[in-house]
Design a protein around this motif. Structure first.
Motif, PDB file in Angstrom:
ATOM      1  N   VAL A 172       5.869   1.354   1.629  1.00 28.79           N
ATOM      2  CA  VAL A 172       5.510   0.254   2.519  1.00 28.79           C
ATOM      3  C   VAL A 172       4.228  -0.427   2.058  1.00 28.79           C
ATOM      4  N   LEU A 173       4.144  -1.710   2.376  1.00 28.43           N
ATOM      5  CA  LEU A 173       2.942  -2.510   2.189  1.00 28.43           C
ATOM      6  C   LEU A 173       2.467  -2.912   3.580  1.00 28.43           C
ATOM      7  N   TYR A 206      15.502  -1.140  -3.483  1.00 25.20           N
ATOM      8  CA  TYR A 206      15.471  -2.224  -2.505  1.00 25.20           C
ATOM      9  C   TYR A 206      14.028  -2.551  -2.152  1.00 25.20           C
ATOM     10  N   TRP A 207      13.717  -3.838  -2.089  1.00 24.04           N
ATOM     11  CA  TRP A 207      12.375  -4.267  -1.692  1.00 24.04           C
ATOM     12  C   TRP A 207      12.474  -5.604  -0.981  1.00 24.04           C
ATOM     13  N   LEU A 217       3.537  -4.782   9.056  1.00 23.97           N
ATOM     14  CA  LEU A 217       4.378  -4.331   7.948  1.00 23.97           C
ATOM     15  C   LEU A 217       4.724  -5.564   7.128  1.00 23.97           C
ATOM     16  N   ASP A 218       4.178  -5.651   5.932  1.00 24.36           N
ATOM     17  CA  ASP A 218       4.334  -6.834   5.089  1.00 24.36           C
ATOM     18  C   ASP A 218       5.494  -6.704   4.116  1.00 24.36           C
ATOM     19  N   GLY A 219       5.742  -5.468   3.665  1.00 24.64           N
ATOM     20  CA  GLY A 219       6.823  -5.220   2.731  1.00 24.64           C
ATOM     21  C   GLY A 219       7.282  -3.784   2.868  1.00 24.64           C
ATOM     22  N   ALA A 220       8.542  -3.532   2.549  1.00 27.64           N
ATOM     23  CA  ALA A 220       9.069  -2.172   2.601  1.00 27.64           C
ATOM     24  C   ALA A 220      10.127  -2.014   1.527  1.00 27.64           C
ATOM     25  N   GLY A 221      10.150  -0.830   0.927  1.00 24.15           N
ATOM     26  CA  GLY A 221      11.121  -0.536  -0.111  1.00 24.15           C
ATOM     27  C   GLY A 221      11.815   0.781   0.143  1.00 24.15           C
TER      28      GLY A 221
END
Length: 316
Positions: free
Chosen positions: A86-87, A198-199, A98-102
């Motif tokens: 996570v970003l 996945y991102w 939560l800005d980004g998740a992979g």
């Protein structure tokens, strides 16, 4: 089935895509300890040519007397899980976003292949953050200038160990955050198995929406609060769904994936493994999702997972 509607932060629209009931007893991947439990459901948006990974599920436990937040659960699960990256960014009074998740076989490998396009972010007219000159109208107090790429690179390196990348251009340091998440992408071709990495990250082109409910996913409702402000209660289910403003994302939640068979065979207890190849073992599960310590000797149907492949078998 109910569809995902357009909403504002003030609206709490219930959502159900798969019309499932989450079964805590089926959760294989857990973080934390204690009698209280909650679940985290992630719904990534596949890139073109990628299969749907489903909606992976993680569990989180905590002790009596503790009051963890949705943010605490997200970070604890990511740190313990081999599959979630996570970003996150501190954005001000609402806490963290939560800005980004992979989601992938190897979260550290995914983070290693994150790419930040500083040149693109610096000229993005949607971004009010001043990279070279503070935007005082937004109460920005300072600017990172040419140090931005180095700051981001350092944050990415630190995130390899925790699986949590702390966005360095945050409100705590600069008074106002850089909502530049659209410029954080994944060099998927550099990943060992590109189709399985996945991102999703975004703010102006799409974003991660936050949903709250219980085991009955028909009760999912859009959260009007940020994850830092949501206190966990025993039996809670929190969902994160990526919504693409370009229309590529689905209105529905994919079926729940308790075992993460698509991504890998192992769970949180394998976080110390040195590589994805080290996880290439065969693991057996009952049809209810419970992991077995060895090959079953009782006749019946089972799920067998070997490497990144899974299948149903019958043992006579």
């Amino acid at each position: 089935m109910k569809k995902l509607l357009l909403f504002t932060a003030a609206s709490a629209v219930s959502l159900c895509g798969a019309a499932e009931t989450l079964d805590f007893d089926k959760i294989v991947h857990w973080a934390g300890e204690g009698p209280n439990k909650a679940a985290l459901v992630l719904s990534p948006m596949p890139r073109a040519g990628q299969p749907d990974p489903g909606s992976p599920v993680w569990g989180f436990r905590w002790a009596d007397g503790e009051t963890p937040s949705g943010f605490d659960m997200l970070c604890a699960v990511a740190s313990a899980s081999r599959h979630l990256a996570v970003l996150v960014q501190f954005t001000g009074d609402m806490g963290y976003t939560l800005d980004g998740a992979g989601y992938s076989p190897d979260a550290a490998e995914l983070i290693s292949n994150l790419v930040y396009d500083f040149d693109g972010a610096a000229v993005d007219e949607h971004i009010s953050f001043g990279f070279y000159t503070p935007n005082k109208s937004m109460k920005q107090t300072s600017a990172p200038g040419g140090d931005t790429p180095a700051l981001v690179s350092e944050a990415i390196d630190e995130g390899k160990d925790t699986h949590v990348v702390m966005h360095p251009l945050n409100a705590e340091v600069y008074g106002y955050p850089a909502y530049d998440y659209d410029w954080w992408s994944l060099d998927s071709e550099a990943c060992p198995v590109p189709a399985k990495y996945y991102w999703n990250a975004g703010w102006y082109n799409g974003y991660w929406s936050y949903w709250l409910g219980d085991a009955d996913l028909d009760n999912f409702a859009y959260s009007g609060l940020g994850m830092s402000s949501v206190e966990l209660h025993d039996g809670d289910v929190h969902g994160w769904k990526y919504n693409d403003f370009g229309g590529a994302s689905s209105d529905e939640w994919s079926p729940l994936d308790y075992t993460h068979a698509f991504a890998s065979t192992t769970g949180i207890d394998a976080v110390g493994a040195d590589s994805f190849e080290a996880q290439q073992t065969t693991v057996y599960y009952r049809l209810d999702g419970r992991r077995l310590p060895q090959r079953p000797d009782v006749p019946g149907f089972y799920i067998v997972v070997s490497g990144s492949e899974s299948s149903k078998i019958m043992i006579k």
